[in-house]
Design an enzyme around this catalytic site. Structure first.
Site, mmCIF file in Angstrom:
data_model
loop_
_atom_site.group_PDB
_atom_site.id
_atom_site.type_symbol
_atom_site.label_atom_id
_atom_site.label_comp_id
_atom_site.label_asym_id
_atom_site.label_seq_id
_atom_site.Cartn_x
_atom_site.Cartn_y
_atom_site.Cartn_z
ATOM 1 N N ASN A 9 0.875 -1.165 0.000
ATOM 2 C CA ASN A 9 0.000 0.000 0.000
ATOM 3 C C ASN A 9 0.917 1.221 0.000
ATOM 4 O OD1 ASN A 9 -1.839 1.996 0.500
ATOM 5 N ND2 ASN A 9 -2.680 1.082 2.365
ATOM 6 N N ARG A 93 -2.737 -1.994 -3.395
ATOM 7 C CA ARG A 93 -3.893 -1.125 -3.259
ATOM 8 C C ARG A 93 -3.765 0.018 -4.268
ATOM 9 N NH1 ARG A 93 -5.461 2.085 2.052
ATOM 10 N NH2 ARG A 93 -7.552 2.632 1.425
ATOM 11 N N HIS A 181 -12.487 4.020 -0.214
ATOM 12 C CA HIS A 181 -12.403 3.092 0.932
ATOM 13 C C HIS A 181 -13.132 1.780 0.646
ATOM 14 C CE1 HIS A 181 -11.858 6.969 3.426
ATOM 15 N NE2 HIS A 181 -10.682 6.386 3.319
ATOM 16 N N ARG A 241 -8.555 17.256 5.691
ATOM 17 C CA ARG A 241 -9.379 17.636 4.520
ATOM 18 C C ARG A 241 -10.750 18.123 5.005
ATOM 19 N NH1 ARG A 241 -8.766 11.908 1.649
ATOM 20 N NH2 ARG A 241 -7.265 11.380 3.269
ATOM 21 N N GLU A 379 -7.991 -3.912 5.394
ATOM 22 C CA GLU A 379 -7.901 -3.724 3.938
ATOM 23 C C GLU A 379 -6.831 -4.633 3.343
ATOM 24 O OE1 GLU A 379 -7.609 0.275 5.268
ATOM 25 O OE2 GLU A 379 -8.751 0.991 3.553
#
Ligand code: AMP
Length: 394
Positions: A9, A93, A181, A241, A379
């Site tokens: 990742n 990923r 996600h 963010r 994940e």
């Protein structure tokens, strides 16, 4: 088949990895870690085994991790030291799959080029995901690689979830509400049938609250809507963010403040959210411990917007059976879970205070009309599963 699946990742300045042993069709985590500070003067390698033993904690020289390629060498040497020799495949990923990639794919030169074309949709993420693929393809062309997309789980969205209220030509051009996600949501959806048939068959909102935050509306374990849209800037406020933002603010920054696109991008990705609101930190731990009133404002803002998003997704689905919290904040902050649930009491949500403090499994009270759970996401395991399934390694 027995052997090791490596999951990578790659972010802007780090490569995270996890290795899984595949034996008799079962995947078991072996080790995980990361090289961070790539391209800085203080890169570092950290790794631990699945039982928590430290396998590496080393400061690297700037040359050792001056680029992703160089960091791959560091990881390669680490794997050789730990005898990860029977590597079967690598799973990656990838943040953006665009319109084309609705499921994992086998990586080759043409696939990398097609993924690179999506860079404008995820300029800060996409190039980093592709760099290790290129590097491995060059060094080990025989080693199968699989790309798994964060957008893929949402590709079945209907027209209303998939569109902005923009002219058709922009929709045709790919300006759509993709959602992100997805690997996390796919993992949670895979756990629901065993944990709660009610949530697996019903209408469930999954709140992935980490350094990035979004929510997904699952109807019968299928994604029907998400709070994130075209980029990972949309929806909920996050660590740095802002989440959903009046597009007029961006015009104002450009016109009145004379900010160039790069400066606006830096502001929106790195200086807003909890960090911008509080002026204290982007980390929920630091905010809950702070006495600064702005830290409290940031947390209240976060919980209020999160509760509003649950209600919005419930309205989209026409009901709500369950709410699942996951990722760093969702799994570990009893304060945030309580703040969100309290604001959903009118919908019949009620936490069991003790269970919420412990943060284990079922955290709603027996009287709650909405079943509330904490489910740790994984994940990396999802990527390993996709890799094994696509390559038929089981
Ligand atoms: P993730 O991206 O899923 O690793 O989540 C990272 C975020 O989770 C951090 O920025 C923190 O805000 C939050 N987090 C991690 N651990 C805790 C904790 N024990 N309590 C509250 N928030 C936490």
């Amino acid at each position: 088949m027995a052997g090791v699946i490596l999951v990578l990742n790659a972010g802007s300045s780090s490569i995270k990895f996890e290795t899984f042993e595949l034996r008799e069709g079962e995947l078991t985590s072996q080790a995980s870690g990361q090289v961070d500070g790539i391209g800085t003067d203080r890169p570092h390698l950290r790794a631990k085994s699945a039982d928590g033993a430290v396998l590496a904690d080393e400061a690297l020289t700037a040359e050792q991790a001056s680029s992703v390629d160089a960091a791959q060498d560091v990881l390669g040497a680490f794997f050789r030291r730990h005898e990860t020799v029977d590597l079967l495949a690598v799973g990656h990923r990838v943040v953006h799959g665009g319109l084309r990639f609705a499921r994992p794919i086998r990586v080759d030169e043409a696939a990398i080029e097609a993924m690179a074309e999506l860079t404008p949709l995820a300029p800060l993420h996409q190039p980093h995901s592709l760099a290790p693929m290129r590097s491995i393809l060059r060094r080990r062309p025989d080693l199968p690689q699989v790309a798994c997309f964060d957008t893929a789980f949402h590709r079945g969205h209907g027209d209303i979830a998939d569109r902005f209220a923009l002219p058709e030509w922009l929709y045709a051009d790919g300006v759509r509400r993709y959602g992100f996600h997805g690997l996390s949501y796919a993992y949670i959806a895979s756990r629901l049938p065993a944990l709660s048939p009610r949530l697996a068959n019903g209408k469930t909102v999954v709140a992935h609250l980490g350094s990035g935050c979004s929510m997904c509306a699952l109807d019968g374990c299928r994604s029907v809507d998400s709070t994130m849209g075209f980029t990972a800037l949309d929806g909920l406020p996050m660590g740095t963010r802002p989440g959903q933002l009046d597009a007029g603010v961006v015009l104002y920054l450009i016109r009145e403040k004379g900010m160039a696109a790069d400066a606006v991008e830096r502001l929106l990705y790195h200086e807003c959210g909890l960090k911008g609101l509080s002026g204290v930190s982007n980390d929920v731990r630091a905010l809950t411990e702070s006495d600064d009133p702005r830290a409290r404002l940031a947390l209240d803002y976060f919980c209020t917007r999160a509760a509003m998003a649950v209600a919005e997704l419930a309205a989209f689905m026409g009901g709500l059976d369950g709410l699942v919290f996951t990722a760093g904040i969702g799994e570990h902050s009893a304060f945030v879970r309580a703040g969100v649930a309290r604001r959903l009491a009118w919908l019949g949500a009620e936490l069991a205070a003790d269970a919420n403090e412990r943060g284990d499994g079922l955290v709603s009270s027996p009287d709650s009309r909405i079943e509330i759970r904490v489910i740790p996401t994984d994940e990396e395991l999802m990527i390993a599963r996709h890799t094994v399934d696509l390559l038929g390694l089981r």
